[in-house]
Enzyme design. Structure first.
Site, mmCIF file in Angstrom:
data_model
loop_
_atom_site.group_PDB
_atom_site.id
_atom_site.type_symbol
_atom_site.label_atom_id
_atom_site.label_comp_id
_atom_site.label_asym_id
_atom_site.label_seq_id
_atom_site.Cartn_x
_atom_site.Cartn_y
_atom_site.Cartn_z
ATOM 1 N N TYR A 234 0.858 -1.182 0.000
ATOM 2 C CA TYR A 234 0.000 0.000 0.000
ATOM 3 C C TYR A 234 0.895 1.232 0.000
ATOM 4 O O TYR A 234 2.099 1.143 0.281
ATOM 5 C CB TYR A 234 -0.965 0.007 1.192
ATOM 6 C CG TYR A 234 -0.341 -0.248 2.538
ATOM 7 C CD1 TYR A 234 0.232 0.784 3.284
ATOM 8 C CD2 TYR A 234 -0.332 -1.534 3.075
ATOM 9 C CE1 TYR A 234 0.791 0.550 4.529
ATOM 10 C CE2 TYR A 234 0.232 -1.777 4.314
ATOM 11 C CZ TYR A 234 0.782 -0.729 5.046
ATOM 12 O OH TYR A 234 1.350 -0.973 6.268
ATOM 13 N N HIS B 86 6.154 -0.760 1.408
ATOM 14 C CA HIS B 86 6.092 0.331 0.436
ATOM 15 C C HIS B 86 7.198 0.119 -0.585
ATOM 16 O O HIS B 86 8.298 -0.293 -0.242
ATOM 17 C CB HIS B 86 6.287 1.690 1.111
ATOM 18 C CG HIS B 86 5.428 1.913 2.307
ATOM 19 N ND1 HIS B 86 4.053 1.796 2.264
ATOM 20 C CD2 HIS B 86 5.746 2.235 3.589
ATOM 21 C CE1 HIS B 86 3.569 2.051 3.464
ATOM 22 N NE2 HIS B 86 4.565 2.311 4.284
#
Length: 344
Positions: free
Chosen positions: A270, A320
């Site tokens: 995400y 990430h």
């Protein structure tokens, strides 16, 4: 007398038109004049220059640089930027589509989340359910955003006064300013956090909660109403916070997915708070400047308030995709949608 006034008005109109045409040809006719001048060349050149003039005269802002919203500057940008996606959660747009809800629930893997609709209803009994009027763009103007990341490249940058001149200054997570004002500035208008990264804010600063799970929304209610029932998520979190409820905004889960799908193309699990701040700024400002993003001058990824150059290794965990996010900001800079300041 009336006849004289009409004649004067006509003369003034002709004079203005003459000045306009003279200025137009001086600025746009360099591609028209050739060693062999023909009427056909003049017509074609005039047509092309008129198109260019019309393109730049109908701008969505009054900034000297390229306006963020300005289209037909980059196909890459136009395919990704969707002004209709709303960045903040409100009572009016709180109904999530099934696909968005299912994706959002997987971010932190909640096994038994509470009912989202009930949670949101309770949330908006505590915090405002409307959009922050300061974040609504005016029809015309030049709103400037500074998005201040946490990179060690801010050290000895002396960007502080430059950052503070922006209309909006966005910061994120645990970033301090006290003691670092010369490099990072002292002004903050909006601070993006989630429960695990929360830090107390000054009274005039708006907190933007980035919810990665239903429990984050429940935490806002618990921490601001004084009940303090939530003190632990996957790590300890503040049971109570001093932020006034009317200074709390909620980042929309649908906007998180929009950033993930459109801008990151599914890279990482995400988006990071950093890239979420950048894309948010593209939707609320006409000019965007980035400070404190990326590695320092020695290639180290760490926070400006830390002495450990190996900090920030989270970028390698797969949560990430720091490299892909950095690539997105680099492309945005290459098409003049943002400017990136990398330290000195």
């Amino acid at each position: 007398m009336a006849t004289i006034r009409k004649r004067v008005l006509k003369l003034l109109t002709l004079l203005v038109l003459l000045i306009f045409l003279t200025s137009f040809f001086l600025n746009f006719s360099h591609t028209v004049v050739t060693s062999s001048w023909f009427p056909k060349q003049f017509v074609l050149g005039f047509s092309e220059n008129l198109k260019r003039f019309m393109k730049y005269s109908h701008r969505p802002c009054t900034c000297s640089r390229v306006c963020v919203e300005q289209r037909r500057v980059s196909r890459w940008f136009d395919r990704r930027f969707n002004q209709s996606v709303q960045p903040l959660l409100t009572e009016r747009n709180s109904l999530l589509g099934e696909d968005i809800y299912r994706w959002w629930l997987k971010l932190q893997g909640e096994k038994q989340p509470t009912d989202l609709n009930d949670t949101i209803k309770e949330l908006f009994q505590v915090v405002p359910g409307n959009v922050d009027p300061f974040l609504e763009k005016k029809a015309m103007g030049c709103r400037r955003c500074a998005v201040v990341g946490n990179s060690g490249n801010l050290r000895n940058s002396w960007y502080g006064s430059q950052i503070d001149k922006h209309d909006f200054v966005l910061r994120m997570n645990k970033a301090p300013t006290i003691g670092f004002e010369a490099d990072v500035g002292s002004k903050t208008t909006h601070h993006l956090v989630y429960p695990e990264s929360f830090r107390e804010l000054r009274e005039n600063v708006s907190m933007i909660l980035v919810p990665f799970k239903t429990l984050d929304l429940e935490w806002v209610v618990s921490a601001t109403t004084g009940t303090g029932t939530i003190s632990h998520t996957y790590i300890p979190v503040p049971a109570k916070i001093k932020v006034k409820p009317n200074k709390i905004l909620i980042y929309h889960p649908a906007f998180i997915k929009y950033v993930f799908d459109s801008w990151l193309e599914g890279h990482g699990r995400y988006p990071s708070t950093g890239i979420l701040s950048v894309i948010l700024s593209l939707h609320i400002c006409d000019e965007v400047d980035l400070y404190g993003f990326g590695a320092d001058g020695k290639g180290n990824w760490h926070h400006y308030w830390e002495n450990n150059p190996s900090a920030g290794a989270f970028r390698k965990t797969g949560v990430h995709d720091g490299d892909f996010e950095s690539n997105v900001t680099s492309i945005l800079a290459s098409i003049d949608k943002i400017r990136i300041f990398k330290g000195r």
